[in-house]
Scaffold this motif. Structure first.
Motif, PDB file in Angstrom:
ATOM      1  N   GLY A  45     103.631  69.725  13.119  1.00 58.60           N
ATOM      2  CA  GLY A  45     102.685  69.123  13.513  1.00 58.60           C
ATOM      3  C   GLY A  45     101.455  69.685  12.808  1.00 58.60           C
ATOM      4  N   ILE A  66      98.866  67.273  10.417  1.00 55.83           N
ATOM      5  CA  ILE A  66      97.835  66.712  11.198  1.00 55.83           C
ATOM      6  C   ILE A  66      96.673  66.319  10.071  1.00 55.83           C
ATOM      7  N   VAL A 103      98.734  67.264  18.071  1.00 55.49           N
ATOM      8  CA  VAL A 103      98.060  65.698  18.022  1.00 55.49           C
ATOM      9  C   VAL A 103      97.232  65.744  19.195  1.00 55.49           C
ATOM     10  N   TYR A 146      97.034  60.659  13.110  1.00 52.27           N
ATOM     11  CA  TYR A 146      97.374  61.038  14.239  1.00 52.27           C
ATOM     12  C   TYR A 146      98.386  60.037  14.890  1.00 52.27           C
TER      13      TYR A 146
END
Length: 395
Positions: free
Chosen positions: A358, A362, A236, A367
């Motif tokens: 993640g 993403i 992120v 985010y």
């Protein structure tokens, strides 16, 4: 940090810091080296995979540490690791890429042995009251090293090549060996074979010890839940830079320096926090600080995001040092290696899974939603831990 008044601990800290500097300088450069040889990002990714793969062997590493004297084990592991790094001198072309992977794998194996052995040796040297200061010093120095050692490693690699960097890293291992050889430690004999439990019970002893100690058990659950979302930040962070701040990916280095500076500040005060408020409250405060820092990353304003990274950096030492001190103080020396391994697995395991999650999410999830999830879990974990803190004491 009263631990720093102990000359044996100071010597151990110097040796560990030099070794950490060499490791941190080299492992990032291994990825650069692999990409230079092949032109492929995947080759660099394989380096970091090799570094992390040995984590699955952590319980076995803890078992080994508890079956041997820690000082001789640390000497042997540092010696073998230093000699293994010199294998990089044979790397000349893409055909030698396997050597880089082998060295990275060896690095990973050495890490899972050195960490629990060092924890045991520190407890052997210091009293229980000095452990918080010792862990704070180790963490603070580590944060300082991580600020500049990758840059030094990359600069040396670019200027004179990987061979010179490998030799320099091997020298840091050699210095660590020399310091350990001069360190006076009286270690008791390991448990005799005839007094040991069956292998399966031996391997699980660390997990049983954690579960049997209320402070450590409850804190482990909170920390594990938090690390299950903290890994999201590894992916992120780049989205924050690209979409929030609209900066190039290279700006990541600036924000990591800010986070590292925050880590140093957090490390300088964590020993005092633990002495005054206890391990559980320190961990809870760290979780809430990281949660607030995470919330600040949702904004597009540079000063606010910078403050967020600084807060994350400050909060992480509070939760890591508080958690480490909790299980280190309450664990008998003869099973400390296995408890260290179990505690590491309880954090590194969830973090690794959340890094993968993640990376998968993403591309399809905003985010800021991922940051909100991370903030919520951290806040809940910290708040529950602070509420239970008065009922949790170090055994």
């Amino acid at each position: 940090m009263s631990a720093l008044a102990n000359p044996r601990f100071r010597r151990l800290l110097v040796g560990q810091s030099l070794s950490t500097f060499g490791d941190s300088a080299l492992y990032l450069s291994l990825g650069i080296w692999a990409k230079d040889l092949t032109g492929e990002n995947a080759a660099a990714g394989m380096v970091f995979l090799c570094l992390s793969l040995p984590v699955v062997l952590t319980p076995f590493a803890g078992h080994i540490v508890d079956r041997l004297r820690r000082k001789p084990l640390l000497i042997a592991v540092n010696l073998v690791a230093g000699l293994g790094v010199l294998a990089l001198l044979r790397v000349r072309s893409e055909a030698d890429l396997w050597i880089i992977y082998a060295v990275a794998l060896g690095y990973g194996l050495s890490f899972i042995l050195i960490r629990p052995a060092q924890v045991g040796l520190v407890k052997q040297i210091l009293s229980g009251e000095e452990l918080a200061g010792a862990n704070a010093a180790i963490r603070t120095v580590g944060e300082g090293i991580r600020l500049f050692s990758p840059l030094v490693g990359a600069a040396v690699y670019t200027a004179v090549g990987g061979h010179t960097l490998a030799v320099l890293d091997a020298l840091t291992f050699a210095v660590a060996v020399v310091i350990l050889l001069t360190l006076r430690v009286e270690e008791g004999a390991p448990t005799p074979p005839q007094e040991r439990e069956p292998f399966r019970r031996e391997i699980m002893a660390g997990f049983r010890q954690i579960a049997s100690t209320p402070l450590v058990a409850f804190t482990t659950v909170a920390v594990a839940a938090s690390f299950a979302v903290i890994g999201l930040l590894d992916t992120v962070d780049f989205a924050v830079i690209e979409y929030g701040l609209q900066r190039p990916a290279s700006f990541f280095g600036v924000l990591m320096s800010v986070q590292g500076a925050g880590g140093i500040c957090g490390g300088l005060v964590v020993a005092t926090m633990i002495r005054r408020y206890g391990e559980a409250r320190s961990v809870g405060a760290g979780l809430l600080t990281v949660a607030l820092g995470t919330a600040l990353l949702t904004t597009p304003f540079l000063p606010v995001v910078v403050a967020g990274f600084a807060m994350i950096g400050c909060g992480v030492p509070w939760l890591v040092v508080g958690y480490t001190t909790a299980w280190q103080r309450s664990t008998p020396q003869q099973i400390l290696g296995r408890v260290a391994a179990a505690a590491d697995l309880a954090t590194v395991g969830p973090q690794t899974l959340s890094i993968a999650l993640g990376a998968a999410l993403i591309a399809s999830v905003d985010y800021r939603i991922l940051l909100a999830v991370c903030c919520a879990v951290l806040t809940l974990s910290g708040a529950v831990l602070l509420r239970r803190a008065p009922k949790l004491v170090t055994a």
